[in-house]
Design an enzyme around this catalytic site. Structure first.
Site, PDB file in Angstrom:
ATOM      1  CE  LYS A   1     -11.514  -6.625  -5.264  1.00  0.00           C
ATOM      2  NZ  LYS A   1     -10.641  -5.474  -4.904  1.00  0.00           N
TER       3      LYS A   1
ATOM      4  CE1 TYR B   1      -8.875  -8.072  -0.283  1.00  0.00           C
ATOM      5  CE2 TYR B   1     -11.218  -7.972   0.235  1.00  0.00           C
ATOM      6  CZ  TYR B   1     -10.191  -7.944  -0.695  1.00  0.00           C
ATOM      7  OH  TYR B   1     -10.467  -7.791  -2.032  1.00  0.00           O
TER       8      TYR B   1
ATOM      9  CG  PHE C   1      -7.353   0.324   2.597  1.00  0.00           C
ATOM     10  CD1 PHE C   1      -7.601  -1.005   2.276  1.00  0.00           C
ATOM     11  CD2 PHE C   1      -6.027   0.762   2.600  1.00  0.00           C
ATOM     12  CE1 PHE C   1      -6.574  -1.882   1.944  1.00  0.00           C
ATOM     13  CE2 PHE C   1      -4.982  -0.117   2.279  1.00  0.00           C
ATOM     14  CZ  PHE C   1      -5.269  -1.451   1.962  1.00  0.00           C
TER      15      PHE C   1
ATOM     16  NE  ARG D   1      -1.141  -9.372  -8.148  1.00  0.00           N
ATOM     17  CZ  ARG D   1      -1.864  -8.790  -7.182  1.00  0.00           C
ATOM     18  NH1 ARG D   1      -2.801  -9.475  -6.548  1.00  0.00           N
ATOM     19  NH2 ARG D   1      -1.653  -7.543  -6.849  1.00  0.00           N
TER      20      ARG D   1
ATOM     21  CB  THR E   1      -3.519  -2.388  -6.524  1.00  0.00           C
ATOM     22  OG1 THR E   1      -2.875  -3.663  -6.436  1.00  0.00           O
ATOM     23  CG2 THR E   1      -4.516  -2.236  -5.387  1.00  0.00           C
TER      24      THR E   1
ATOM     25  NE  ARG F   1      -7.770  -4.412  -9.788  1.00  0.00           N
ATOM     26  CZ  ARG F   1      -6.960  -4.996  -8.907  1.00  0.00           C
ATOM     27  NH1 ARG F   1      -5.643  -4.899  -9.047  1.00  0.00           N
ATOM     28  NH2 ARG F   1      -7.458  -5.663  -7.880  1.00  0.00           N
TER      29      ARG F   1
ATOM     30  CG  ASN G   1      -9.488  -2.686  -7.168  1.00  0.00           C
ATOM     31  OD1 ASN G   1     -10.362  -3.395  -6.659  1.00  0.00           O
ATOM     32  ND2 ASN G   1      -8.250  -2.639  -6.711  1.00  0.00           N
TER      33      ASN G   1
ATOM     34  CG  HIS H   1      -8.929 -11.062  -4.718  1.00  0.00           C
ATOM     35  ND1 HIS H   1      -7.971 -10.440  -3.955  1.00  0.00           N
ATOM     36  CD2 HIS H   1      -8.665 -12.401  -4.652  1.00  0.00           C
ATOM     37  CE1 HIS H   1      -7.171 -11.373  -3.430  1.00  0.00           C
ATOM     38  NE2 HIS H   1      -7.566 -12.562  -3.838  1.00  0.00           N
TER      39      HIS H   1
ATOM     40  CD  GLU I   1      -6.123 -15.130  -1.746  1.00  0.00           C
ATOM     41  OE1 GLU I   1      -6.467 -15.079  -2.947  1.00  0.00           O
ATOM     42  OE2 GLU I   1      -5.517 -14.196  -1.182  1.00  0.00           O
TER      43      GLU I   1
HETATM   44  P1  IDP Z   1      -4.809  -6.279  -4.985  1.00  0.00           P
HETATM   45  O1  IDP Z   1      -6.315  -6.420  -4.976  1.00  0.00           O
HETATM   46  O2  IDP Z   1      -4.331  -5.681  -6.287  1.00  0.00           O
HETATM   47  O3  IDP Z   1      -4.082  -7.536  -4.614  1.00  0.00           O
HETATM   48  P2  IDP Z   1      -4.136  -5.289  -2.310  1.00  0.00           P
HETATM   49  O4  IDP Z   1      -2.974  -4.402  -2.002  1.00  0.00           O
HETATM   50  O5  IDP Z   1      -4.057  -6.717  -1.876  1.00  0.00           O
HETATM   51  O6  IDP Z   1      -4.440  -5.170  -3.880  1.00  0.00           O
HETATM   52  O7  IDP Z   1      -5.406  -4.608  -1.651  1.00  0.00           O
HETATM   53  C1  IDP Z   1      -6.639  -5.310  -1.604  1.00  0.00           C
HETATM   54  C2  IDP Z   1      -7.741  -4.388  -2.034  1.00  0.00           C
HETATM   55  O8  IDP Z   1      -7.869  -3.350  -1.054  1.00  0.00           O
HETATM   56  C3  IDP Z   1      -7.498  -3.657  -3.342  1.00  0.00           C
HETATM   57  O9  IDP Z   1      -7.882  -4.394  -4.486  1.00  0.00           O
HETATM   58  C4  IDP Z   1      -8.370  -2.437  -3.184  1.00  0.00           C
HETATM   59  O10 IDP Z   1      -9.743  -2.720  -3.473  1.00  0.00           O
HETATM   60  C5  IDP Z   1      -8.230  -2.152  -1.702  1.00  0.00           C
HETATM   61  N1  IDP Z   1      -7.174  -1.176  -1.424  1.00  0.00           N
HETATM   62  C6  IDP Z   1      -5.844  -1.384  -1.468  1.00  0.00           C
HETATM   63  N2  IDP Z   1      -5.158  -0.285  -1.168  1.00  0.00           N
HETATM   64  C7  IDP Z   1      -6.092   0.668  -0.901  1.00  0.00           C
HETATM   65  C8  IDP Z   1      -6.010   2.047  -0.519  1.00  0.00           C
HETATM   66  O11 IDP Z   1      -4.940   2.641  -0.359  1.00  0.00           O
HETATM   67  N3  IDP Z   1      -7.213   2.689  -0.337  1.00  0.00           N
HETATM   68  C9  IDP Z   1      -8.414   2.076  -0.510  1.00  0.00           C
HETATM   69  N4  IDP Z   1      -8.530   0.776  -0.876  1.00  0.00           N
HETATM   70  C10 IDP Z   1      -7.384   0.095  -1.073  1.00  0.00           C
HETATM   71 MG    MG Z   2      -3.993  -8.524  -2.823  1.00  0.00          MG
END
Ligand code: IDP
Ligand code: MG
Length: 149
Positions: free
Chosen positions: A9, A49, A57, A85, A91, A102, A112, A115, A126
């Site tokens: 990212k 997304y 968010f 992962r 996350t 992370r 973070n 992806h 994807e």
């Molecule tokens: P992942 O990237 O670990 O698969 P996801 O739940 O798919 O996590 O969420 C996608 C991205 O959205 C996360 O990597 C993070 O950058 C962002 N994100 C997820 N949950 C939150 C939140 O509660 N607040 C702000 N950003 C979030």
């Molecule tokens: Mg995800």
């Protein structure tokens, strides 16, 4: 063989962590089948997304991923999705174990760094969303027989 989509990212690129992040996937044994440096459009970000469209968010997430260039990779290997992962970590960075990307480099969920696809089906979808067929290369490494049994 199973494929996963990895995105370094904007924060990963801005912080000069591209090499460090690629190294971790490469040294684990995952095989690169596609890789590019690109500016993500709002349209692609919203498609990628889409599952988070209703989340509070969502807008900040789209702003984040489109803020600056990213590096996108398609990786292949045994359980590529799960293994990638595990390399990335949880996350929420405060829950990510030390030794994960992370857990070693991030503090906040909205910064973070990486992806990774969350299921083999999403890995396939994807990779198809982010790469044209001609940007993906099916190839063998001489070392594959010492990594894949
Ligand atoms: P992942 O990237 O670990 O698969 P996801 O739940 O798919 O996590 O969420 C996608 C991205 O959205 C996360 O990597 C993070 O950058 C962002 N994100 C997820 N949950 C939150 C939140 O509660 N607040 C702000 N950003 C979030
Ligand atoms: Mg995800």
């Amino acid at each position: 063989m199973e494929r996963t989509l990895i995105i370094i990212k904007p924060d990963g690129v801005q912080r000069g962590l591209v090499g460090e992040i690629i190294r971790r996937f490469e040294q684990r044994g995952l095989r690169i089948v596609g890789m590019k440096f690109m500016q993500v459009s709002r349209e692609l970000a919203e498609q990628h997304y889409a599952v988070h469209r209703e989340k509070p968010f969502f807008n900040s997430l789209v702003e984040y991923i489109t803020a600056s260039p990213v590096v996108v990779m398609a990786l292949e290997g045994t359980n590529a999705v799960l293994n990638a992962r595990n390399i990335i970590g949880a996350t929420q960075p405060s829950e990510a174990k030390a030794g994960t990307i992370r857990g070693d480099f991030a503090l906040e969920i909205g910064r973070n760094l990486v992806h990774g696809s969350d299921s083999p089906e999403n890995g396939t979808a994807e990779v198809a969303l982010w790469f044209k067929p001609e940007e993906l290369i099916s190839w063998q490494r001489d070392v594959d027989r010492w990594i894949f049994e």
